[in-house]
Scaffold this motif. Structure first.
Motif, PDB file in Angstrom:
ATOM      1  N   MET A   1       0.816  -1.210   0.000  1.00 39.45           N
ATOM      2  CA  MET A   1       0.000   0.000   0.000  1.00 39.45           C
ATOM      3  C   MET A   1       0.855   1.267   0.000  1.00 39.45           C
ATOM      4  O   MET A   1       0.352   2.352  -0.235  1.00 39.45           O
ATOM      5  CB  MET A   1      -0.914   0.018   1.233  1.00 39.45           C
ATOM      6  N   GLN A   7       1.652  -1.434  -5.949  1.00 40.25           N
ATOM      7  CA  GLN A   7       0.216  -1.681  -5.798  1.00 40.25           C
ATOM      8  C   GLN A   7      -0.423  -1.938  -7.150  1.00 40.25           C
ATOM      9  O   GLN A   7      -1.212  -2.875  -7.320  1.00 40.25           O
ATOM     10  CB  GLN A   7      -0.432  -0.477  -5.120  1.00 40.25           C
ATOM     11  N   HIS A  28      -8.042  -6.060   2.118  1.00 37.50           N
ATOM     12  CA  HIS A  28      -6.990  -5.055   2.241  1.00 37.50           C
ATOM     13  C   HIS A  28      -7.102  -4.258   3.526  1.00 37.50           C
ATOM     14  O   HIS A  28      -8.162  -4.135   4.129  1.00 37.50           O
ATOM     15  CB  HIS A  28      -7.022  -4.095   1.045  1.00 37.50           C
ATOM     16  N   GLY A  30      -4.785  -0.647   5.252  1.00 38.77           N
ATOM     17  CA  GLY A  30      -4.399   0.713   4.866  1.00 38.77           C
ATOM     18  C   GLY A  30      -3.821   1.471   6.035  1.00 38.77           C
ATOM     19  O   GLY A  30      -4.066   2.670   6.195  1.00 38.77           O
ATOM     20  N   GLU A  33      -1.964   5.004   5.679  1.00 41.61           N
ATOM     21  CA  GLU A  33      -2.833   6.148   5.384  1.00 41.61           C
ATOM     22  C   GLU A  33      -3.682   6.524   6.599  1.00 41.61           C
ATOM     23  O   GLU A  33      -3.932   7.712   6.848  1.00 41.61           O
ATOM     24  CB  GLU A  33      -3.719   5.846   4.179  1.00 41.61           C
ATOM     25  N   LEU A  66     -10.526   3.393   5.295  1.00 41.49           N
ATOM     26  CA  LEU A  66     -10.558   2.049   4.720  1.00 41.49           C
ATOM     27  C   LEU A  66     -11.772   1.830   3.819  1.00 41.49           C
ATOM     28  O   LEU A  66     -11.641   1.455   2.651  1.00 41.49           O
ATOM     29  CB  LEU A  66     -10.557   0.996   5.833  1.00 41.49           C
ATOM     30  N   LYS A  69     -12.156   5.829   1.325  1.00 41.30           N
ATOM     31  CA  LYS A  69     -11.097   6.278   0.418  1.00 41.30           C
ATOM     32  C   LYS A  69     -10.340   5.128  -0.247  1.00 41.30           C
ATOM     33  O   LYS A  69     -10.275   5.032  -1.474  1.00 41.30           O
ATOM     34  CB  LYS A  69     -10.120   7.169   1.188  1.00 41.30           C
ATOM     35  N   ILE A  70      -9.739   4.240   0.555  1.00 45.63           N
ATOM     36  CA  ILE A  70      -8.856   3.220  -0.012  1.00 45.63           C
ATOM     37  C   ILE A  70      -9.644   2.178  -0.790  1.00 45.63           C
ATOM     38  O   ILE A  70      -9.259   1.785  -1.896  1.00 45.63           O
ATOM     39  CB  ILE A  70      -8.008   2.559   1.093  1.00 45.63           C
ATOM     40  N   ASN A  71     -10.742   1.693  -0.231  1.00 45.74           N
ATOM     41  CA  ASN A  71     -11.506   0.638  -0.899  1.00 45.74           C
ATOM     42  C   ASN A  71     -11.960   1.088  -2.285  1.00 45.74           C
ATOM     43  O   ASN A  71     -11.790   0.364  -3.280  1.00 45.74           O
ATOM     44  CB  ASN A  71     -12.707   0.232  -0.046  1.00 45.74           C
ATOM     45  N   SER A  73     -10.738   3.500  -4.084  1.00 46.64           N
ATOM     46  CA  SER A  73      -9.569   3.740  -4.932  1.00 46.64           C
ATOM     47  C   SER A  73      -9.080   2.440  -5.557  1.00 46.64           C
ATOM     48  O   SER A  73      -8.742   2.391  -6.752  1.00 46.64           O
ATOM     49  CB  SER A  73      -8.453   4.378  -4.099  1.00 46.64           C
ATOM     50  N   LEU A  74      -9.057   1.355  -4.769  1.00 44.81           N
ATOM     51  CA  LEU A  74      -8.627   0.055  -5.292  1.00 44.81           C
ATOM     52  C   LEU A  74      -9.617  -0.489  -6.317  1.00 44.81           C
ATOM     53  O   LEU A  74      -9.221  -1.071  -7.334  1.00 44.81           O
ATOM     54  CB  LEU A  74      -8.456  -0.939  -4.144  1.00 44.81           C
ATOM     55  N   THR A 134     -12.641  -4.668   2.871  1.00 49.42           N
ATOM     56  CA  THR A 134     -11.873  -4.091   3.973  1.00 49.42           C
ATOM     57  C   THR A 134     -12.526  -4.489   5.290  1.00 49.42           C
ATOM     58  O   THR A 134     -13.750  -4.676   5.357  1.00 49.42           O
ATOM     59  CB  THR A 134     -11.754  -2.563   3.849  1.00 49.42           C
TER      60      THR A 134
END
Length: 224
Positions: A1, A7, A28, A30, A33, A66, A69-71, A73-74, A134
């Motif tokens: 990450m 990534q 995942h 994170g 972050e 988680l 934002k990150i989920n 984005s992935l 997540t």
């Protein structure tokens, strides 16, 4: 990450594997972050035995970073690479139901998985999509909890009957000497894991990973 290039390469590999017929589930975290966002608001991240200490303020940031934002984005990255990602967290369709940790006095809102219901994953996998999960979940009363990603991965792998479980991490792996990056243990059995745990040879974020490995090896031995 931590590396955008690594990534992207990992996600590209997942798309290729999906295209040739493998059914994949990505779980995942994170942590870096989350730490960055906490520090921006003047809160120092805290850990206990490799687990994030999660008070109410921290829980808000964990869920925002988680599950938001990150989920997403992935998922976007997977879609851009030609796959079809479906973003989920433990709350969706009661995928993960948790209870408070026995160390809740120290850890706060860190959950222990009480039940896994993978039924929402079956049609997603059957249609060739990649579930991207997540490990934010809730208890029976709807309270949000932070769940260690390694622990959630192991429980989900068992629930869907996964043939393989692969952990991706930013450290070398299990080390014979945690101060020597060159002492990578390439193969280990349950006796070796037990010895390393008893002698305190495992530290930090590797603790839940090794506990996960120990639990599943022990389960396999009992089955045999």
């Amino acid at each position: 990450m931590k590396s955008a290039a690594l990534q992207r390469n990992a996600l590209s590999d997942l798309v290729i594997l999906s295209c040739v017929g493998l059914r994949l589930v990505l779980v995942h975290g994170g942590g870096p972050e989350i730490n960055a966002w906490l520090l921006r608001t003047g809160h120092e991240p805290k850990f206990h035995n490799g687990l994030r200490v999660t008070d109410a303020h921290t829980m808000e940031f964990v869920e925002m970073v988680l599950a938001g934002k990150i989920n997403k984005s992935l998922v976007t990255e997977i879609n851009m690479l030609g796959g079809t990602g479906v973003g989920l967290c433990g709350k969706d369709a009661r995928l993960l139901t948790v209870r408070p940790s026995s160390e809740s006095a120290v850890l706060g809102f860190v959950g222990v998985i009480a039940r896994v219901d993978p039924s929402v994953l079956h049609p997603i996998l059957a249609d060739g999509h990649i579930p991207m999960i997540t490990s934010v979940a809730a208890d029976e009363a709807g309270q949000s909890y932070n769940v260690n990603t390694d622990t959630a991965t192991g429980e989900l792998a068992a629930a869907v009957g996964a043939e393989k479980l692969i952990l991706l991490t930013d450290v070398a792996g299990i080390l014979g000497d945690r101060n020597d990056p060159g002492s990578l243990v390439k193969e280990i059995d349950i006796v070796g894991i037990r010895r390393m745990m008893e002698e305190g040879m495992v530290a930090g974020g590797m603790i839940p990973k090794v506990i996960l490995l120990y639990k599943h090896l022990n389960s396999m031995n009992q089955c045999l």
